[in-house]
Design an enzyme around this catalytic site. Structure first.
Site, mmCIF file in Angstrom:
data_model
loop_
_atom_site.group_PDB
_atom_site.id
_atom_site.type_symbol
_atom_site.label_atom_id
_atom_site.label_comp_id
_atom_site.label_asym_id
_atom_site.label_seq_id
_atom_site.Cartn_x
_atom_site.Cartn_y
_atom_site.Cartn_z
ATOM 1 N N TYR A 18 39.096 14.672 34.918
ATOM 2 C CA TYR A 18 39.269 13.511 34.046
ATOM 3 C C TYR A 18 40.199 13.868 32.885
ATOM 4 O O TYR A 18 41.140 13.134 32.563
ATOM 5 C CB TYR A 18 37.903 13.040 33.531
ATOM 6 C CG TYR A 18 37.980 12.004 32.446
ATOM 7 C CD1 TYR A 18 38.419 10.704 32.723
ATOM 8 C CD2 TYR A 18 37.629 12.310 31.131
ATOM 9 C CE1 TYR A 18 38.507 9.758 31.723
ATOM 10 C CE2 TYR A 18 37.715 11.362 30.129
ATOM 11 C CZ TYR A 18 38.153 10.089 30.423
ATOM 12 O OH TYR A 18 38.251 9.146 29.429
ATOM 13 N N GLU A 40 32.983 2.642 28.195
ATOM 14 C CA GLU A 40 32.698 3.087 26.826
ATOM 15 C C GLU A 40 31.484 2.369 26.255
ATOM 16 O O GLU A 40 30.675 2.981 25.552
ATOM 17 C CB GLU A 40 33.904 2.860 25.905
ATOM 18 C CG GLU A 40 35.122 3.690 26.230
ATOM 19 C CD GLU A 40 34.954 5.184 26.006
ATOM 20 O OE1 GLU A 40 33.940 5.622 25.419
ATOM 21 O OE2 GLU A 40 35.849 5.928 26.423
ATOM 22 N N TRP A 48 29.423 11.237 27.773
ATOM 23 C CA TRP A 48 30.497 10.711 28.617
ATOM 24 C C TRP A 48 30.384 11.238 30.049
ATOM 25 O O TRP A 48 30.682 10.526 30.997
ATOM 26 C CB TRP A 48 31.848 11.046 28.003
ATOM 27 C CG TRP A 48 32.995 10.459 28.763
ATOM 28 C CD1 TRP A 48 33.998 11.150 29.380
ATOM 29 C CD2 TRP A 48 33.259 9.073 29.013
ATOM 30 N NE1 TRP A 48 34.869 10.268 29.987
ATOM 31 C CE2 TRP A 48 34.431 8.991 29.783
ATOM 32 C CE3 TRP A 48 32.614 7.893 28.666
ATOM 33 C CZ2 TRP A 48 34.987 7.778 30.210
ATOM 34 C CZ3 TRP A 48 33.152 6.684 29.088
ATOM 35 C CH2 TRP A 48 34.322 6.639 29.851
#
Length: 187
Positions: A18, A40, A48
């Site tokens: 990522y 988000e 995350w």
């Protein structure tokens, strides 16, 4: 020889991929901006990596992040999402996703695209910070405060300043790669 990466991603293959391929790359496509906005908002209060691990489940559950479809979700669809163990089953966040899809399309109508609207906050170009260590990155800034306030005024939910700043980092509005990271100069 291995390239230096931001310290937050090192040691997890999914995180590193990522970081190497997406994080901090400027995104001007409305569909991708919406995807990150959904992710988000679900991330609020969580890590995350938890969201990244469930990303494909979110993609499937939320019709490939199609905001036009999501804006029309009814209560039955939202109830079904709350039964989906593959995503974060938070009633307020599921409802906020529908609300945010509707607000997203209103911004598109007003500005021509969500991209024009959001990138207008940084005059269309990324802010390039000079971080020696990822831990020096702020959780929010006066700019993310202003953007958060404006999004809320337009009806968005779960878009506090910290969520908005994370969105700005992810979509390349802010380059918070460490200066020694190989991606710093690339994005």
């Amino acid at each position: 020889m291995e390239k230096h990466k931001c310290g937050w991603c090192v040691g997890d293959a999914l995180y590193e991929a990522y970081h190497d391929e997406e994080w901090g790359v400027p995104v001007y496509d409305d569909a991708t901006l919406f995807e990150f906005l959904i992710l988000e908002t679900f991330q609020a209060g969580l890590s995350w990596i938890t969201i990244l691990r469930k990303r494909e489940n979110f993609r499937k559950a939320f019709d490939n992040f199609d905001y036009k479809k999501i804006a029309n979700y009814n209560q039955d669809k939202m109830d079904a999402l709350l039964q989906d163990a593959g995503i974060i089953r938070n009633k307020l966040k599921v409802k906020a996703t529908v609300t945010n899809a509707q607000a997203f399309m209103k911004i598109q109508e007003e500005f021509g695209s969500f991209s024009k609207y959001i990138w207008g906050f940084v005059d269309g170009k990324p802010i390039k910070n000079k971080l020696k260590n990822y831990k020096d990155a702020p959780a929010n800034t006066p700019l993310s405060d202003a953007l958060s306030k404006d999004l809320k005024k337009r009806g968005f939910k779960f878009v506090g300043s910290t969520v908005v700043y994370a969105h700005m980092q992810a979509t390349g509005m802010v380059n918070d790669h460490e200066m020694g990271c190989f991606r710093y100069a690339e994005v």
